[in-house]
Each structure stands twice: as structure tokens, then as C-alpha cells.
Motif scaffolding. Structure first.
Motif, mmCIF file in Angstrom:
data_model
loop_
_atom_site.group_PDB
_atom_site.id
_atom_site.type_symbol
_atom_site.label_atom_id
_atom_site.label_comp_id
_atom_site.label_asym_id
_atom_site.label_seq_id
_atom_site.Cartn_x
_atom_site.Cartn_y
_atom_site.Cartn_z
ATOM 1 N N PHE A 373 0.896 -1.236 -0.072
ATOM 2 C CA PHE A 373 0.115 -0.469 -0.003
ATOM 3 C C PHE A 373 0.849 1.154 0.283
ATOM 4 C CE2 PHE A 373 -2.998 2.613 2.936
ATOM 5 C CZ PHE A 373 -4.185 3.082 1.290
ATOM 6 N N MET A 374 0.682 1.831 -0.659
ATOM 7 C CA MET A 374 1.922 3.516 -0.597
ATOM 8 C C MET A 374 0.981 4.260 -1.543
ATOM 9 S SD MET A 374 4.488 4.331 -3.873
ATOM 10 C CE MET A 374 3.734 4.899 -5.526
ATOM 11 N N VAL A 375 0.648 5.109 -0.561
ATOM 12 C CA VAL A 375 0.096 6.816 -0.467
ATOM 13 C C VAL A 375 1.106 7.357 -0.810
ATOM 14 C CG1 VAL A 375 -1.652 8.151 1.942
ATOM 15 C CG2 VAL A 375 -1.556 5.945 1.605
ATOM 16 N N TRP A 376 0.062 9.179 -1.410
ATOM 17 C CA TRP A 376 0.940 10.290 -1.390
ATOM 18 C C TRP A 376 0.380 11.554 -0.184
ATOM 19 C CZ3 TRP A 376 -0.933 15.188 -1.249
ATOM 20 C CH2 TRP A 376 -0.559 16.467 -3.009
ATOM 21 N N PHE A 377 1.816 12.205 -0.313
ATOM 22 C CA PHE A 377 1.928 13.022 1.085
ATOM 23 C C PHE A 377 2.728 13.988 0.083
ATOM 24 C CE2 PHE A 377 2.416 9.323 2.707
ATOM 25 C CZ PHE A 377 1.347 9.425 4.188
ATOM 26 N N GLU A 378 2.496 15.472 0.839
ATOM 27 C CA GLU A 378 3.341 16.878 0.263
ATOM 28 C C GLU A 378 3.306 17.458 1.169
ATOM 29 O OE1 GLU A 378 3.431 20.318 -3.242
ATOM 30 O OE2 GLU A 378 1.556 19.061 -2.899
ATOM 31 N N PRO A 379 3.987 17.052 2.110
ATOM 32 C CA PRO A 379 4.790 18.138 3.495
ATOM 33 C C PRO A 379 5.228 18.964 3.880
ATOM 34 C CG PRO A 379 5.802 15.680 3.098
ATOM 35 C CD PRO A 379 4.966 15.560 2.470
#
Length: 692
Positions: A373-379
Motif C-alpha cells: 500500500f503506497m500513499v501520496w504526501f506533499e508535506p
């Protein structure tokens, strides 16, 4: 590991050009002898092959007389020797540390500089830092060529191969735009001399700079460093600079150097996962592309996501990884009030309406299917009305250079803060927040996007006479964050996006890979062919998406990794065709980690009226694939290509993946010219070959 190309640069010399001092040093014939070269180049009393100006004085005038120490570090990597050379100015207390690696399995070396103030007062201003300052020479007759590439700029020409012949007096300067390392420019290049050349790879995920010049008929100078650095150091302060690797190759074919780089990156600058070289995954989106007002994954729910996983499993379409992209967080689905995935970054809590138990139940369903499971972030980009901005304004950099002001409600890229990764307190908090989200939501792989140019934030927050310090601290903090994640989650794989392939460099490829290499016109196959063709010359691992399962479109997206952005709920989709494409990719994929050869030239590949073809070759067993496209407006039914790297006297069998056609030819015949035929425009060929 044995390599096809033995690097015997008998005529390639290296000169360290330093103000009034020059020392000519011969490049060794074998990679293991690079240690001797380094020992000579960095010997006591010599002017080393880097330069800078301190207090207005060029380092070449004084550094040979500075206090000098040399240390060999314990071996941390097979076939790598690492030394630290330190030069300390007794007058100012400025210490310059050069950490040098040599690679016994390659004719390669790389180094990075660190400046440290050992005095109780400020140092003089340090500027014009050239981490590498060298001049390869050749007495042989012939052209002096610079091979380089475009960076990512949302175009068919992203990563386009470029070549410039350098005349005496020419200077070619390169640097990225906006502070992201491969935006509009690319930090890898190949300097070709008549008898060989040098591939250069720069490691700095910010504003690097390279100057390549031809100061004389028999020489090319190469200098790398930061685009903007002019600063004094405070007492006890230390900074690092970009790293630079140099690989030497022999002959008259630039692809010898390009393939040497690809192998070098896999051997020494490829991330690990669970102690092994990371395999960047085959991914599927969650039925990407819902209608308006849905935007990215702003309409995704836990129930819908788990149902899709079951549907992929039902039809035998399971990938290695399920990829949840932008829009899973708070407020992103509130389209009625003008919110979307892009203007809600900084609200890093899972949307409790769409995912009442967080993302964990989705992760559990993915894991039950045997996938990751891969999840997108833009922190790093933080909207000014977001939770993070309100909670911790002291952690934010504002482009005005003023202190961050919470509560601003305007939306858009100019109304973002930049999270200050250069602040150790802020970075610790940042690391803990992201780690908690990964842990609580049972996320396996981490995708980091970055849709803002940081340059303006950095320079607005530099102090007088301290230009570049904010950028340095930020980039150091970025590496510290990625390294923290990799230590905290040993099996974690990091996808590095940045508006599609705008943060590619030697340091970032050591920690991540660009699984989405460009934001150019999602799904337009001609551009995707161009991107594969160009970027493969430099990187073995990169990826993009495919939106259709017909052979022409699908093969246009081939690379070491891929994202199936198929709509498996559409009536016009074909499950059997998708299954065939997945099986095809499984067979071809390993060869993207091997040698690469463009077969249709280095010119403009963006036209709709041409053929494009490339070759993948595994030298160890002489097997591989040729991928070829006849584009929409091409009137040529046949194209002659010249295979590369084959054994001339061996017999090869070639098989067409689309039918039962088989032909045999010797390696010499294939290299002298092989005629491919495609009867219809907008069609492709996939040819497997191997020794009989």
C-alpha cells in the motif's frame, strides 16, 4: 561483477586549475588505481581539484600551505575506499573537508566538500565554490562534445537528448529553475573527447550549477557547485555542498559512458529495502480519474477502495502495489467551498467522513490481496489556512522573508508556506508526524510530491551576507528526513515525484526513484515514448502511467516500473487485454535494469511522422528486447536499425511478441543493419532476441 567496457583512457589527463597553481595528473588505466590518483591529487602541499574564494582570495593561492590531514575511513561498502582530506587555514580558522570515494569496480570517483568554522569569530565570506574544478585533456584529433539532457518541464521534450560541440572559448552553463534539481535542466552530463570521456553526476536536490568550457584546443574544463553561495560562517558552524561523481570511459561511442553510469547508479546509488536493493514496484491506481467535481482522489472512500481491490483480484489484475494518490486528507473533498487536493495540503489528518477508521482498513484489504500500500504526501508545501500552518507558524518559511502569519485564507501557490526542514526542532516534529501517519495507517511505501518552487523562500529568508545558507540547511534537512524514514521503516520504498520528475539527482536517486517522471499530458503516448527514450540514457529506474491497454499506448509507457491507471469499471475496457499487457511487462521489465541503446538517433524525437526504437541488452547472456514505434503520420513501413553490443559470430533468434514470426541472424548481420516492418501507422513492435 564483470563489465563490458574496460576503461583505458591512456590519453585522458586531469588538470586541477586553481588560480596560479596547476598540477597535471594522469587518469589511471583501471578503476582500482583511482586510489593512487586520488592520493596524488589530494597530496600534502598540492592544490586539490576543487576551488573557492575566501575573503576575496582564490583558494589556489594559499590552500597548499594550509594545515593538512588525511584519513582513510573504515570500509562501509564493498569495492569503495573513502578518505577524508582536511585543509585548515591558520589565519581564519576555516577548515575545508573533502570526503572522497573511489570505486574499485568502476573507473570512478566522487567527493563532497564541507566547510567548518573552527574559530571564535565569523569567517570571511566564502563564495565561487567549485566542488569539482578539473580539466580533462586529449591530444588526439577530433571533436569535443557535451552530451546533456533537458529536465522536466511538462513537454514532449522532457529529458530530451542534447549535444553541443564545444569550440575553443565556448562556455556552457547549466542550472535548474526554481530550486528543484531537474526542473528544466538535468544534473547528469557526458563530456566526450576524441579518445573517450567523462560522465558527471551531481548530487544536490536544490540549485546546483555546472560550467563546461573549452579553454584550449586540447582541453575541456568542468566545474560543479551551488548556483548561489556567498556567505560567512558563524563560530562552530558547518555546511555541506553538492556531491559530484565522475566516471571515465574509453572509445568513440557515448553510450559506453551512458551505460557505465546506469550500472554505477545501480551498484552504488540505488536505495535498499530490508537490506537488499529496492525493487521499485508495479503499481495500480484505485480506478484513477473520476468525473468532476472529483479531483485526484477527493471522492475516494474506504468502501469504494476496498471494493476495487477485490475487483482487481477477481480479474487477475493485482499489481505489486496499490497507489492512493492525493486527496485523502481533511477538507480535500469540500469542493462546494472551493477546496481540492492541491489547496488543502497541510491538513495532514485522514478525512474522517470518507475514511472513518483511517486508511488502515484499505491497507488491510490490500495486504490480504498480497499487495503493498503506497500513499501520496506533499508535506513541504503548507497552505496558509491549513492545520499545520495554524498550529505551528514558527515552523514555516514565508516567501516574503517575514515571520509566518497564521490565519491567511487566500488560496493558490503564492499563498503557501514552505515547511522549514532546515530547523532541527521543526524537522523532528515533521519526521514524527509523517512516521505516525505511516504507522497508524499501515502504509508500506511513501510517495512524496513537491509542487512548489522553493528558491524564493530560501533566498527571502537568507540573512545579509549569508546567501545560500537557508537552501543548504533545507537540503540537509530533506536528506535527514528521507534517511530517518528509511531507518524507521527499513522496508520502505520512497517515490520522489515533485510535479513529475523535478527532483532527480545523484543524492535523490540514492534514496528514492521517480515513479511519475513527468506531468506532461497524462496518457499521451508519443510524449511518453520520448521520455523513456531520453531518460533511459541516464537512469535505469523511473516510471510513468499507462491509461489504455492497447499495445501502442501501453508500450509507450514501458520502463523499469509502471502505474496501471486503467478504468476497470468501464464497458470499453478489456480485461483479457489488460492481462496480456501485464504478462508482457513482466517479461520485459528486468531488461530495463541492463544496458540501453537508442536505435533511431539522438535528434528531435518529438515528431508524429517518425519511427522511434530502442534496444535493451543483458550482456551476461546476450538476451534482450527491441521496442519500436511507427507513429501516426509516418509514411515509412520499414526501418533499418543497427543492433548494439552483440557477439559478431554468434547466431541470434528474434521473436515477434505479437505473432509467431521468428528469424535468425548473426550478431554481425544485426549490427550491420536489421530491417523492421510495421504495416500500419500508430503501431508498435516488441522483439525478443537471444543467442541460439
Amino acid at each position: 561483477m564483470k563489465y563490458l567496457f574496460r576503461l583505458l583512457l591512456a590519453t585522458l589527463l586531469l588538470t586541477a586549475v586553481q588560480a596560479s597553481a596547476q598540477s597535471r595528473l594522469r587518469i589511471p588505466a583501471k578503476g582500482a588505481e583511482c586510489e593512487k590518483w586520488v592520493a596524488g591529487a589530494f597530496a600534502k602541499g598540492k592544490v586539490p581539484p576543487f576551488s573557492f574564494v575566501c575573503g576575496g582570495v582564490p583558494s589556489g593561492k594559499t590552500i597548499a600551505d594550509w594545515k593538512y590531514t588525511a584519513e582513510t575511513l573504515p570500509a562501509a561498502e564493498r569495492n569503495v575506499t573513502e578518505r577524508v582530506y582536511t585543509y585548515t587555514d591558520p589565519a581564519t580558522g576555516l577548515a575545508v573537508e573533502c570526503r572522497v570515494k573511489t570505486f574499485a569496480d568502476f573507473n570512478a570517483m566522487e567527493w563532497v566538500l564541507r566547510f567548518r568554522n573552527t574559530s571564535e569569530g565569523n569567517t570571511p565570506k566564502i563564495e565561487q565554490v567549485k566542488v569539482v574544478d578539473i580539466t580533462p585533456e586529449s591530444t588526439a584529433k577530433g571533436a569535443f562534445l557535451l552530451h546533456y539532457a533537458d529536465g522536466s518541464h511538462v513537454s514532449k521534450a522532457d529529458f530530451h537528448a542534447r549535444t553541443r560541440e564545444l569550440a575553443v572559448g565556448d562556455v556552457h552553463s547549466m542550472h535548474p529553475q526554481g530550486g528543484r534539481s531537474s526542473s528544466h535542466a538535468f544534473p547528469f552530463f557526458n563530456v566526450q573527447l576524441p579518445t573517450g570521456g567523462m560522465v558527471v553526476a551531481i548530487g544536490w536536490t536544490g540549485n546546483w550549477k555546472a560550467d563546461i568550457a573549452r579553454p584550449a584546443a586540447n582541453a575541456v574544463s568542468v566545474a560543479t557547485g551551488m548556483k548561489n553561495l556567498a556567505a560567512y560562517l558563524l563560530p562552530g558552524e558547518e555546511i555541506r555542498t553538492p556531491s559530484t561523481a565522475m566516471l571515465l570511459w574509453q572509445g568513440d561511442d557515448r553510450m559506453d559512458g551512458q551505460n557505465l553510469l546506469r550500472r554505477f547508479l545501480l551498484a552504488h546509488h540505488h536505495p535498499t529495502a530490508d537490506g537488499k536493493p529496492a525493487v521499485f514496484p508495479i503499481c495500480s491506481s484505485f480506478n484513477y480519474g473520476d468525473p468532476a467535481p472529483c479531483n485526484e482522489y477527493t471522492c475516494m472512500t474506504a468502501d469504494y477502495a476496498t471494493a476495487l481491490v477485490k475487483r482487481y483480484k477477481q480479474f487477475g489484475l493485482l499489481p505489486q502495489v496499490f497507489w492512493l494518490d492525493a486527496g485523502w486528507y481533511s477538507k480535500a473533498a469540500d469542493w462546494k467551498n472551493g477546496y481540492n487536493w492541491a489547496n488543502t495540503v497541510g491538513n495532514w489528518s485522514v478525512d474522517s467522513v470518507r475514511f472513518p477508521q483511517g486508511l488502515g482498513p484499505v491497507a488491510d484489504e490490500v495486504h490480504r490481496a498480497g499487495c503493498k500500500f503506497m500513499v501520496w504526501f506533499e508535506p513541504e508545501r503548507v497552505m496558509k489556512d491549513s492545520d499545520w500552518a495554524v498550529q505551528h507558524p514558527e515552523f514555516m518559511l514565508d516567501a516574503s522573508g517575514k515571520a509566518a502569519q497564521p490565519g491567511w485564507v487566500k488560496r493558490g501557490s503564492v499563498d503557501s508556506f514552505l515547511f522549514n526542514l532546515g530547523d532541527p526542532v521543526a524537522r523532528t516534529w515533521f519526521c514524527e508526524q509523517i512516521a505516525k501517519l505511516i504507522r497508524d495507517n499501515r502504509i508500506d511505501y511513501y510517495r512524496q510530491d513537491f509542487n512548489i518552487d522553493p528558491e524564493g523562500f530560501w533566498y527571502a529568508n537568507d540573512q545579509p551576507d549569508r546567501v545560500g545558507i537557508c537552501e543548504i540547511r533545507y537540503i540537509e534537512g530533506l536528506y535527514a528526513f528521507w534517511d530517518y524514514l528509511r531507518a524507521e521503516f527499513p522496508g520502505l520504498v520512497i517515490d520522489n515525484c515533485a510535479s513529475g520528475g523535478r527532483r532527480i539527482d545523484l543524492e535523490s536517486t540514492s534514496r528514492s526513484a521517480p515513479l511519475w517522471r513527468t506531468d506532461y499530458n497524462y496518457g499521451e503516448p508519443i510524449g511518453y515514448q520520448c521520455h523513456t527514450y531520453g531518460l533511459n540514457m541516464w537512469l535505469p529506474v523511473h516510471g510513468t502511467g499507462t491509461h489504455k491497454s492497447d499495445a501502442f499506448t501501453f508500450r509507450s509507457s514501458l520502463s523499469a516500473t509502471i502505474i496501471y491507471n486503467w478504468k476497470i469499471s468501464n464497458a470499453d475496457s478489456s480485461i483479457p487485454e489488460m492481462q496480456r499487457r501485464m504478462a508482457e511487462f513482466a517479461a520485459v521489465r528486468p531488461y530495463f535494469y541492463e544496458d540501453y541503446y537508442p536505435l533511431t538517433g539522438y535528434g528531435d524525437m518529438t515528431g508524429d511522422d517518425i519511427w522511434l526504437a530502442y534496444q535493451l541488452l543483458r550482456p551476461s547472456d546476450q538476451t534482450g528486447y527491441v521496442v519500436a514505434f511507427r507513429r501516426d503520420l509516418s509514411t515509412e513501413e520499414q526501418k533499418v536499425v543497427h543492433f548494439r553490443g552483440l557477439e559478431p559470430e554468434a547466431t541470434y533468434v528474434l521473436e515477434n511478441a505479437d505473432n509467431d514470426d521468428r528469424v535468425e541472424a548473426t550478431g554481425r548481420q544485426l549490427m550491420d543493419g536489421f530491417t523492421m516492418s510495421i504495416g500500419q501507422p500508430r503501431s508498435s513492435l516488441l522483439i525478443k532476441y537471444g543467442k541460439k
